[in-house]
Design an enzyme around this catalytic site. Sequence first.
Site, PDB file in Angstrom:
ATOM      1  N   ARG A 234       0.875  -1.167   0.000  1.00 28.64           N
ATOM      2  CA  ARG A 234       0.000   0.000   0.000  1.00 28.64           C
ATOM      3  C   ARG A 234       0.919   1.225   0.000  1.00 28.64           C
ATOM      4  O   ARG A 234       2.004   1.193   0.604  1.00 28.64           O
ATOM      5  CB  ARG A 234      -0.889   0.045   1.256  1.00 28.64           C
ATOM      6  CG  ARG A 234      -1.996  -1.009   1.308  1.00 28.64           C
ATOM      7  CD  ARG A 234      -3.101  -0.758   0.285  1.00 28.64           C
ATOM      8  NE  ARG A 234      -4.203  -1.701   0.387  1.00 28.64           N
ATOM      9  CZ  ARG A 234      -4.334  -2.798  -0.366  1.00 28.64           C
ATOM     10  NH1 ARG A 234      -3.434  -3.100  -1.287  1.00 28.64           N
ATOM     11  NH2 ARG A 234      -5.383  -3.593  -0.208  1.00 28.64           N
ATOM     12  N   GLU A 263      -4.762   7.426  -4.202  1.00 31.08           N
ATOM     13  CA  GLU A 263      -5.106   6.749  -5.460  1.00 31.08           C
ATOM     14  C   GLU A 263      -6.493   7.183  -5.913  1.00 31.08           C
ATOM     15  O   GLU A 263      -7.393   7.265  -5.074  1.00 31.08           O
ATOM     16  CB  GLU A 263      -5.061   5.232  -5.275  1.00 31.08           C
ATOM     17  CG  GLU A 263      -3.646   4.742  -4.985  1.00 31.08           C
ATOM     18  CD  GLU A 263      -3.548   3.226  -4.796  1.00 31.08           C
ATOM     19  OE1 GLU A 263      -4.560   2.532  -4.963  1.00 31.08           O
ATOM     20  OE2 GLU A 263      -2.439   2.759  -4.476  1.00 31.08           O
ATOM     21  N   HIS A 282      -2.370   0.400  -9.567  1.00 27.05           N
ATOM     22  CA  HIS A 282      -2.859  -0.607  -8.608  1.00 27.05           C
ATOM     23  C   HIS A 282      -3.500  -1.797  -9.355  1.00 27.05           C
ATOM     24  O   HIS A 282      -4.681  -2.081  -9.188  1.00 27.05           O
ATOM     25  CB  HIS A 282      -3.873   0.034  -7.638  1.00 27.05           C
ATOM     26  CG  HIS A 282      -4.025  -0.746  -6.361  1.00 27.05           C
ATOM     27  ND1 HIS A 282      -4.215  -0.156  -5.142  1.00 27.05           N
ATOM     28  CD2 HIS A 282      -4.031  -2.086  -6.114  1.00 27.05           C
ATOM     29  CE1 HIS A 282      -4.335  -1.075  -4.205  1.00 27.05           C
ATOM     30  NE2 HIS A 282      -4.217  -2.268  -4.774  1.00 27.05           N
TER      31      HIS A 282
HETATM   32  N1  LIG Z   1      -1.063  -4.075  -5.310  1.00 31.66           N
HETATM   33  C1  LIG Z   1      -2.078  -4.929  -5.286  1.00 31.66           C
HETATM   34  O1  LIG Z   1      -2.910  -4.981  -6.197  1.00 31.66           O
HETATM   35  C2  LIG Z   1      -2.191  -5.879  -4.150  1.00 31.66           C
HETATM   36  C3  LIG Z   1      -1.653  -5.570  -2.940  1.00 31.66           C
HETATM   37  N2  LIG Z   1      -1.701  -6.471  -1.907  1.00 31.66           N
HETATM   38  C4  LIG Z   1      -1.068  -6.097  -0.640  1.00 31.66           C
HETATM   39  O2  LIG Z   1      -0.185  -7.127  -0.248  1.00 31.66           O
HETATM   40  C5  LIG Z   1      -0.344  -7.355   1.135  1.00 31.66           C
HETATM   41  C6  LIG Z   1       0.185  -8.725   1.521  1.00 31.66           C
HETATM   42  O3  LIG Z   1      -0.691  -9.741   1.101  1.00 31.66           O
HETATM   43  P1  LIG Z   1      -0.444 -11.259   1.551  1.00 31.66           P
HETATM   44  O4  LIG Z   1       0.901 -11.724   1.111  1.00 31.66           O
HETATM   45  O5  LIG Z   1      -1.622 -12.034   1.130  1.00 31.66           O
HETATM   46  O6  LIG Z   1      -0.445 -11.085   3.136  1.00 31.66           O
HETATM   47  P2  LIG Z   1       0.149 -12.033   4.254  1.00 31.66           P
HETATM   48  O7  LIG Z   1      -0.572 -11.679   5.501  1.00 31.66           O
HETATM   49  O8  LIG Z   1       0.192 -13.439   3.799  1.00 31.66           O
HETATM   50  O9  LIG Z   1       1.670 -11.537   4.359  1.00 31.66           O
HETATM   51  C7  LIG Z   1       2.057 -10.357   4.918  1.00 31.66           C
HETATM   52  C8  LIG Z   1       3.444 -10.531   5.504  1.00 31.66           C
HETATM   53  O10 LIG Z   1       3.860  -9.265   6.031  1.00 31.66           O
HETATM   54  C9  LIG Z   1       4.521  -9.504   7.264  1.00 31.66           C
HETATM   55  N3  LIG Z   1       4.363  -8.338   8.134  1.00 31.66           N
HETATM   56  C10 LIG Z   1       3.249  -7.880   8.733  1.00 31.66           C
HETATM   57  N4  LIG Z   1       3.516  -6.800   9.486  1.00 31.66           N
HETATM   58  C11 LIG Z   1       4.846  -6.602   9.378  1.00 31.66           C
HETATM   59  C12 LIG Z   1       5.730  -5.656   9.947  1.00 31.66           C
HETATM   60  N5  LIG Z   1       5.309  -4.725  10.823  1.00 31.66           N
HETATM   61  N6  LIG Z   1       7.039  -5.709   9.607  1.00 31.66           N
HETATM   62  C13 LIG Z   1       7.471  -6.694   8.763  1.00 31.66           C
HETATM   63  N7  LIG Z   1       6.695  -7.621   8.206  1.00 31.66           N
HETATM   64  C14 LIG Z   1       5.391  -7.568   8.511  1.00 31.66           C
HETATM   65  C15 LIG Z   1       3.846 -10.737   7.863  1.00 31.66           C
HETATM   66  O11 LIG Z   1       4.747 -11.485   8.676  1.00 31.66           O
HETATM   67  P3  LIG Z   1       4.824 -11.253  10.276  1.00 31.66           P
HETATM   68  O12 LIG Z   1       3.398 -11.262  10.770  1.00 31.66           O
HETATM   69  O13 LIG Z   1       5.658 -12.365  10.769  1.00 31.66           O
HETATM   70  O14 LIG Z   1       5.486  -9.930  10.459  1.00 31.66           O
HETATM   71  C16 LIG Z   1       3.478 -11.546   6.637  1.00 31.66           C
HETATM   72  O15 LIG Z   1       4.422 -12.526   6.357  1.00 31.66           O
HETATM   73  C17 LIG Z   1      -1.842  -7.110   1.355  1.00 31.66           C
HETATM   74  O16 LIG Z   1      -2.151  -6.842   2.708  1.00 31.66           O
HETATM   75  C18 LIG Z   1      -2.119  -5.941   0.450  1.00 31.66           C
HETATM   76  O17 LIG Z   1      -1.887  -4.728   1.159  1.00 31.66           O
HETATM   77  C19 LIG Z   1      -2.295  -7.680  -2.057  1.00 31.66           C
HETATM   78  C20 LIG Z   1      -2.877  -8.022  -3.249  1.00 31.66           C
HETATM   79  C21 LIG Z   1      -2.885  -7.151  -4.391  1.00 31.66           C
HETATM   80  O1  LIG Z   2      -4.914  -4.458  -3.360  1.00 30.62           O
HETATM   81  C1  LIG Z   2      -5.533  -5.448  -3.525  1.00 30.62           C
HETATM   82  C2  LIG Z   2      -5.807  -6.411  -2.511  1.00 30.62           C
HETATM   83  O2  LIG Z   2      -6.377  -7.485  -2.845  1.00 30.62           O
HETATM   84  O3  LIG Z   2      -5.486  -6.155  -1.350  1.00 30.62           O
END
Ligand SMILES: NC(=O)C1=CN([C@@H]2O[C@H](COP(=O)(O)OP(=O)(O)OC[C@H]3O[C@@H](n4cnc5c(N)ncnc54)[C@H](OP(=O)(O)O)[C@@H]3O)[C@@H](O)[C@H]2O)C=CC1
Ligand SMILES: O=CC(=O)O
Length: 318
Positions: A234, A263, A282
Amino acid sequence: MPKILSYVEPPEDVLAFMEDHAEVSVVRPKKEEDRFYEELSKADALYGAGLPIGEDLLQHAPNLKVISNVSVGYDNLDMEAISKRGITATHTPAVLIDTMADTMTGLMIATARRMPELNNMVKNGGWKKPLTSEHFGTNVHHKTLGIIGMGRIGEEVARRAALGFRMEVMYYNRRRKPEAETNTGASYAELEELLQSSDFVMVLTPLTNETRGLIDAQSFGSMQQHAVFLNGSRGKVVVEEDLIQALEEGEIAAAGLDVFEQEPVDPNHPLLGMDNVVALPHIGTATHETRHAMAMDAARQCVNGVKGRTPEHVIPGG
Ligand SMILES: NC(=O)C1=CN([C@@H]2O[C@H](COP(=O)(O)OP(=O)(O)OC[C@H]3O[C@@H](n4cnc5c(N)ncnc54)[C@H](OP(=O)(O)O)[C@@H]3O)[C@@H](O)[C@H]2O)C=CC1
Ligand SMILES: O=CC(=O)O
């Protein structure tokens, strides 16, 4: 029949599926505000993506039982307010992982190899002789990729990078993830070490109170001058002003961004004027197949929720 209020236009078959199980109204809050609040006052479920949902809105929704977010990210939801009211919130984490990993891998290559910039040059008639080094890019293969946020998507990016491009992959999470290390060969690093050692730094965390502004001037200062910064999480995870300054001062080489603080991004935004910035609107999950799968996944959860069954992907705390 339970009532579902959708604030986005679902695909026809998804709408038909919801209508088999509920009365569905589709109302865009910005276009028809009064009607939106009227429908909200009767709704059992709210379906859509991106609408900020907190106490201000919930006080108009006395019957609401389910909020179905058509996205994996749920930073638009005030989970404290939602869970206080006993509402179940759901999202779509499972159906978009590969598409998002493809987008981020593509963005990494496009930024490193300057593809959008050179595409524009060709189309604008600027390709008049063989290119010289001023237009060369940088290799991706065999370089080091640092992933901040090694979750579902991060792990798939790591797999593509390690197996496809034979990159060395490092990652930073709050907690170490041994299974991801086994699956992808990635190694864990503290944030500072990752920033200092990576040729490509990719952010894939959710937006939370902890990650807001996580990448700032100090982070860019730690990166290498040839580093390419990539953000798919984000916009607000990055202090955009600090990113602009880092690019202007040559602290990093380039950036590939799928997300922005605001956005749609303002066309006059300074980042858009920079040749070494690749900007996407996005589109992480924006393929026909995946957007449809997300819409249907969210619809199923909505229907399960209003029928009293436990939806598959309940948001923690929701
Ligand atoms: N651009 C786009 O179109 C899209 C964007 N996204 C974004 O991608 C993000 C991730 O999705 P997804 O992989 O499914 O989510 P997950 O929850 O599977 O992964 C997120 C990871 O971030 C880590 N994390 C969380 N907080 C912190 C922190 N403070 N410092 C370091 N690491 C952290 C978590 O590990 P831990 O808890 O161990 O820290 C976890 O491994 C979504 O929340 C969304 O914002 C997703 C889809 C599409
Ligand atoms: O940004 C997209 C999402 O699925 O999160």
